[in-house]
Design a protein around this motif. Structure first.
Motif, PDB file in Angstrom:
ATOM      1  N   PRO A   1       6.475  18.667  -0.685  1.00  0.00           N
ATOM      2  CA  PRO A   1       6.442  17.712  -1.708  1.00  0.00           C
ATOM      3  C   PRO A   1       6.785  16.366  -1.439  1.00  0.00           C
ATOM      4  N   CYS A   2       5.734  15.965  -0.952  1.00  0.00           N
ATOM      5  CA  CYS A   2       5.507  14.532  -0.344  1.00  0.00           C
ATOM      6  C   CYS A   2       5.551  13.340  -1.422  1.00  0.00           C
ATOM      7  N   MET A   3       6.402  12.506  -1.065  1.00  0.00           N
ATOM      8  CA  MET A   3       6.516  11.250  -1.838  1.00  0.00           C
ATOM      9  C   MET A   3       5.375  10.058  -1.299  1.00  0.00           C
ATOM     10  N   GLY A   4       4.491  10.439  -0.513  1.00  0.00           N
ATOM     11  CA  GLY A   4       3.507   9.348   0.123  1.00  0.00           C
ATOM     12  C   GLY A   4       2.872   8.623  -0.907  1.00  0.00           C
ATOM     13  N   PRO A   5       2.258   9.340  -1.983  1.00  0.00           N
ATOM     14  CA  PRO A   5       1.607   8.927  -3.076  1.00  0.00           C
ATOM     15  C   PRO A   5       2.335   7.784  -3.995  1.00  0.00           C
ATOM     16  N   VAL A   6       3.472   7.458  -3.923  1.00  0.00           N
ATOM     17  CA  VAL A   6       4.112   6.526  -4.541  1.00  0.00           C
ATOM     18  C   VAL A   6       4.939   5.746  -3.553  1.00  0.00           C
ATOM     19  N   THR A   7       4.931   5.934  -2.249  1.00  0.00           N
ATOM     20  CA  THR A   7       5.909   5.420  -1.402  1.00  0.00           C
ATOM     21  C   THR A   7       5.040   4.295  -0.718  1.00  0.00           C
ATOM     22  N   ARG A   8       5.679   3.037  -0.504  1.00  0.00           N
ATOM     23  CA  ARG A   8       5.320   2.048   0.235  1.00  0.00           C
ATOM     24  C   ARG A   8       5.149   2.053   1.734  1.00  0.00           C
ATOM     25  N   THR A   9       3.990   1.706   2.208  1.00  0.00           N
ATOM     26  CA  THR A   9       3.788   2.192   3.823  1.00  0.00           C
ATOM     27  C   THR A   9       4.411   1.063   4.644  1.00  0.00           C
ATOM     28  N   GLY A  10       4.589   1.003   5.957  1.00  0.00           N
ATOM     29  CA  GLY A  10       5.155  -0.080   6.662  1.00  0.00           C
ATOM     30  C   GLY A  10       5.812   0.846   7.750  1.00  0.00           C
ATOM     31  N   CYS A  11       6.291   2.222   7.654  1.00  0.00           N
ATOM     32  CA  CYS A  11       6.756   3.074   8.658  1.00  0.00           C
ATOM     33  C   CYS A  11       5.466   3.461   9.530  1.00  0.00           C
TER      34      CYS A  11
ATOM     35  N   CYS B   1      11.407   6.702   1.967  1.00  0.00           N
ATOM     36  CA  CYS B   1      12.696   5.568   2.517  1.00  0.00           C
ATOM     37  C   CYS B   1      12.071   4.394   2.597  1.00  0.00           C
ATOM     38  N   TYR B   2      10.814   4.072   2.269  1.00  0.00           N
ATOM     39  CA  TYR B   2      10.394   2.517   2.240  1.00  0.00           C
ATOM     40  C   TYR B   2      10.231   2.014   0.875  1.00  0.00           C
TER      41      TYR B   2
ATOM     42  N   ASP C   1       0.872  -1.119  -0.034  1.00  0.00           N
ATOM     43  CA  ASP C   1      -0.047  -0.140   0.057  1.00  0.00           C
ATOM     44  C   ASP C   1       0.793   1.255   0.193  1.00  0.00           C
ATOM     45  N   LYS C   2       0.094   2.313  -0.422  1.00  0.00           N
ATOM     46  CA  LYS C   2       1.068   3.561  -0.297  1.00  0.00           C
ATOM     47  C   LYS C   2       0.895   4.347   1.190  1.00  0.00           C
ATOM     48  N   VAL C   3       2.014   5.131   1.219  1.00  0.00           N
ATOM     49  CA  VAL C   3       1.726   5.954   2.494  1.00  0.00           C
ATOM     50  C   VAL C   3       0.584   6.543   2.719  1.00  0.00           C
ATOM     51  N   CYS C   4       0.057   7.218   1.646  1.00  0.00           N
ATOM     52  CA  CYS C   4      -1.275   7.955   1.777  1.00  0.00           C
ATOM     53  C   CYS C   4      -2.275   7.079   2.429  1.00  0.00           C
ATOM     54  N   MET C   5      -2.416   5.716   2.220  1.00  0.00           N
ATOM     55  CA  MET C   5      -3.478   5.139   2.855  1.00  0.00           C
ATOM     56  C   MET C   5      -3.207   5.088   4.419  1.00  0.00           C
ATOM     57  N   GLU C   6      -2.240   4.953   4.714  1.00  0.00           N
ATOM     58  CA  GLU C   6      -1.750   5.005   6.062  1.00  0.00           C
ATOM     59  C   GLU C   6      -1.879   6.165   6.849  1.00  0.00           C
ATOM     60  N   CYS C   7      -1.713   7.206   6.335  1.00  0.00           N
ATOM     61  CA  CYS C   7      -1.875   8.739   6.603  1.00  0.00           C
ATOM     62  C   CYS C   7      -3.718   8.797   6.801  1.00  0.00           C
ATOM     63  N   LYS C   8      -4.476   8.228   5.795  1.00  0.00           N
ATOM     64  CA  LYS C   8      -5.665   8.496   5.994  1.00  0.00           C
ATOM     65  C   LYS C   8      -6.167   7.617   7.417  1.00  0.00           C
ATOM     66  N   ARG C   9      -5.370   6.444   7.552  1.00  0.00           N
ATOM     67  CA  ARG C   9      -5.981   5.624   8.650  1.00  0.00           C
ATOM     68  C   ARG C   9      -5.583   6.171   9.834  1.00  0.00           C
ATOM     69  N   ARG C  10      -4.411   6.939   9.985  1.00  0.00           N
ATOM     70  CA  ARG C  10      -3.969   7.701  11.132  1.00  0.00           C
ATOM     71  C   ARG C  10      -4.706   9.053  11.274  1.00  0.00           C
ATOM     72  N   LEU C  11      -5.627   9.527  10.354  1.00  0.00           N
ATOM     73  CA  LEU C  11      -6.201  10.664  10.355  1.00  0.00           C
ATOM     74  C   LEU C  11      -5.275  11.770  10.518  1.00  0.00           C
ATOM     75  N   ALA C  12      -4.111  11.697   9.875  1.00  0.00           N
ATOM     76  CA  ALA C  12      -3.107  12.772   9.599  1.00  0.00           C
ATOM     77  C   ALA C  12      -3.262  13.649   8.599  1.00  0.00           C
ATOM     78  N   VAL C  13      -3.257  15.101   8.826  1.00  0.00           N
ATOM     79  CA  VAL C  13      -3.332  15.942   7.801  1.00  0.00           C
ATOM     80  C   VAL C  13      -2.486  15.728   6.537  1.00  0.00           C
ATOM     81  N   CYS C  14      -3.037  16.062   5.426  1.00  0.00           N
ATOM     82  CA  CYS C  14      -2.289  15.693   4.130  1.00  0.00           C
ATOM     83  C   CYS C  14      -1.091  16.907   4.062  1.00  0.00           C
ATOM     84  N   VAL C  15       0.145  16.687   4.245  1.00  0.00           N
ATOM     85  CA  VAL C  15       1.002  17.769   4.125  1.00  0.00           C
ATOM     86  C   VAL C  15       1.019  18.356   2.626  1.00  0.00           C
TER      87      VAL C  15
END
Lengths: 432, 259
Positions: free
Chosen positions: B182-192, B206-207, B161-175
């Motif tokens: 310049p967030c790389m979340g949309p193309v980066t693998r989650t796990g962090c 970094c993932y 999954d992408k970091v974006c999915m994890e952000c939504k689950r954490r209810l983090a505000v989209c930076v």
């Protein structure tokens, strides 16, 4: 002989951190004829890969030099870059940088004492064996290590390659709730640290007094971490920008780590050097815990480094508590940055000792050149000198196994970032 | 007999081995469940032994490494890479994009003593890898999860999954939306655990690449945020510059036109 092949050319820019090592000793006529700590860690060329990168990327990139002390690399880097840009991030950032550094000292020292060094002195192969006979001591070590990691996590989200540090300060300020939770754990840990000081001093450490030069930072009012002058116990007292006029690195044929020398001589950096040069800056409680042991500071037995690490853990806990008293969330956790061209220096006290950085930037803040001098390359010449003297004092007629074990203990005692490598130690003794 | 496990190190910062060494008392439990045959930083040294699971940290970067990884593969039932170096070549893979010879001579006065390959490459480029754990660094949850699954005879499901999915689950505000970062979340693998956005900053990848990473769309978005082509390129060519999706996107970004 590799000694004869040693090359003494000054290296202007250098890279890499250690890894795999081997020890080679030649004994002739009852003396060490030749000795080398060989380091094979492949170079990763960090100074070169930083060239052309933005200043803003530097804290994230230099962290990757070392998984055990990433905060140290981040701290030396941000201070150097802020020096170029003329930024003063103010008292909150200054205090919190000290706090995250306390976390790294606690984590790194606890890991070294329990997982790497103590098994040597108690006759175990590793911490897993040691924990069977000394479960309480192992648990205490794990608790302290976890607390250090959690202090780093407070600012950085994770303890290895934390993400919170930026030029100008931090990306995020911890909340009051997070801080209160940690304060309680820090207070509980004080008794762990006090007993750790006594325990390390009671270990059967070799009596091995040698003459050597200690080098550490020194600040007029506090035990050194992020700021101060570089001093030695032989009268050196310089600003961090004068480092290159006194310290020179040379490439040695048997090592990918460069050897650093002070006025052509080996020297010691790290916890014992810091303690020897800054003992009167320790709070009463830590000084008292040391006084209660048989140890006298300054000490010229490098094996006392393990006690110095324990004392610094105790100090770091007290310092963290002092900093967090009256904690306030600031309006902004960082000062804004306007890059410019220039040259800047950063020097901080990594858990293993002096970590010196120099950067040159262009007007946009892009890195033109970088130079990084890690503590391990500074200690390497001293380690070889110590090995030679230690093994001769220990008795060269002893079995190869005894000599190997003592040699490994000497090396590990410096907590080189090649700790892993020193476990690979292959001792070849040639007797003639 | 207890399952036999090894942890090997190649060119790296040692940070992924800390996923084990920072486990605290759990490390003692692991040592009770398995036989830690080789794990130099923790103590045991027996690199040539047969094992059920070999965890490998670090990238292949010297002539000696080429030989060592073959022998590790031959001696291991399962080979698991841990971290960006072993899985994608690490940040040091950047030397494959530069003049590696010039880098050596720029740092060492006597480069003939430095045995270093021109490229720093992932383990999978040399031997079959059974499981890749991404991240710089990997964390304890990842390595314990892999160990647990493999000990039960299962291959763990990958996190793609992408970091974006994890952000939504954490209810983090989209930076990216809220700050224009310049967030790389949309193309980066989650796990962090979406650490960077939760700490108010841009993800720096970094993932490694997520599945079906739309690097073209993200490059365009970064351009829209005002980044120059070279800056966009460097966003991809960083910790995981050796991962094909990021390497291609990073090289392509230099060609972004001024439409």
């Amino acid at each position: 002989m590799s000694e004869a092949r040693a090359i003494s050319i000054r290296v202007p820019v250098l890279a890499r951190v250690e890894g795999e090592g081997a020890l080679e000793i030649d004994i002739a006529d009852g003396r060490v004829a030749a000795l080398s700590l060989r380091i094979f860690e492949p170079p990763r060329f960090f100074e070169k890969l930083l060239e052309g990168r933005s200043y803003a990327e530097v804290p994230d990139l230099v962290a990757r030099i070392c998984g055990i002390c990433p905060v140290a690399y981040q701290m030396s880097a941000v201070h150097a870059l802020e020096g170029i840009f003329g930024i003063d991030p103010g008292p909150w950032v200054r205090a919190m940088r000290r706090l995250i550094y306390c976390g790294e000292w606690i984590e790194s020292h606890s890991l070294h004492i329990h997982l790497l060094a103590a098994p040597d002195f108690l006759g175990f192969e590793n911490v897993i064996e040691m924990a069977r006979d000394h479960p309480e001591e192992a648990r205490r070590g794990f608790r302290l290590q976890a607390l250090g990691n959690d202090l780093i996590r407070l600012f950085g989200g994770r303890s290895v390659h934390p993400v919170g540090v930026r030029v100008g300060g931090f990306h995020r300020a911890p909340t009051r709730d997070e801080v209160e939770d940690l304060q309680a754990r820090l207070r509980t840990a004080l008794s762990d640290a006090r007993s750790l000081v006594a325990w390390t001093a009671s270990l059967p450490l070799p009596e091995d007094t040698q003459a050597f030069t200690c080098v550490a930072m020194r600040h007029p009012h506090e035990y050194p971490m992020n700021e101060g002058r570089i001093v030695s116990d032989r009268g050196l007292d310089i600003g961090i920008d004068a480092y290159e006029a006194h310290f020179a690195e040379q490439q040695i044929a048997h090592s990918t780590a460069l050897h650093s020398l002070l006025h052509g001589q080996p020297y010691l950096v790290g916890p014992l050097a810091r303690l020897n040069l800054n003992r009167e800056l320790l709070p009463e409680a830590v000084a008292g815990a040391l006084d209660a042991t048989a140890l006298r500071i300054p000490s010229s037995n490098v094996f006392h480094s393990i006690v110095a690490r324990a004392a610094e853990i105790y100090y770091a806990l007290l310092e963290a508590l002092r900093i967090l008293e009256d904690y306030d969330v600031p309006s902004s956790p960082f000062a804004s940055t306007r890059p410019r061209a220039g040259t800047g220096f950063g020097c901080t006290e990594a858990p293993r000792g002096l970590l010196w950085h120099r950067y040159e930037t262009d007007p946009t803040g892009s890195i033109r050149r970088a130079r990084i001098v890690p503590p391990t390359s500074q200690n390497q010449a001293r380690i070889e000198e110590d090995l030679r003297r230690s093994l001769e004092a220990f008795g060269l007629e002893r079995s190869e196994d005894e000599l190997r074990r003592r040699g490994e203990a000497v090396i590990r005692n410096y907590d080189p970032c090649i700790s892993c490598a020193t476990h690979f130690l292959k001792l070849s003794v040639n007797r003639r | 007999m207890k399952p036999r496990v090894a942890v090997h190190k190649f060119s790296s910062c040692d940070g992924c081995q800390l996923a084990f060494l920072n486990l605290g008392e759990t490390l003692l439990k692991v040592a009770g469940l398995v036989d830690l045959v080789h794990f130099a930083e923790a103590g045991p040294v027996a690199p040539e032994e047969n094992v059920d699971i070999a965890f490998v940290e670090g990238s292949v970067s010297t002539p000696h490494d080429l030989d060592r990884i073959q022998r590790i593969r031959a001696n291991s039932r399962h080979l698991v890479t841990i971290g960006a170096c072993a899985t994608a070549g690490g940040v040091q893979a950047l030397r494959g994009l530069a003049d590696a010879k010039e880098w050596v001579t720029g740092i060492y006065a006597s480069p003939e003593h430095i045995a270093s390959l021109d490229a720093s490459t992932p383990i999978a480029q040399h031997v079959k890898v059974d499981l890749e754990l991404w991240g710089c660094p990997v964390n304890g949850r990842q390595v314990l999860g892999a160990l647990r699954a493999l000990l039960s005879g299962l291959m763990p499901a990958g996190e793609e999954d992408k970091v974006c999915m994890e952000c939504k689950r954490r209810l983090a505000v989209c930076v990216m939306v809220a700050q224009g970062a310049p967030c790389m979340g949309p193309v980066t693998r989650t796990g962090c655990g979406a650490l960077c956005p939760a700490y108010g900053r841009d993800c720096y990848g970094c993932y490694g690449p997520a599945e079906n990473a739309n690097t073209v769309a993200v490059s365009r978005r970064l351009k829209g945020l005002g980044l120059m082509p070279r800056e966009i390129s460097l966003r991809f060519l960083s910790i995981n510059n050796g991962a094909p999706a990021f390497r291609e996107a990073g090289l392509a970004a230099n060609e972004l036109d001024d439409e």
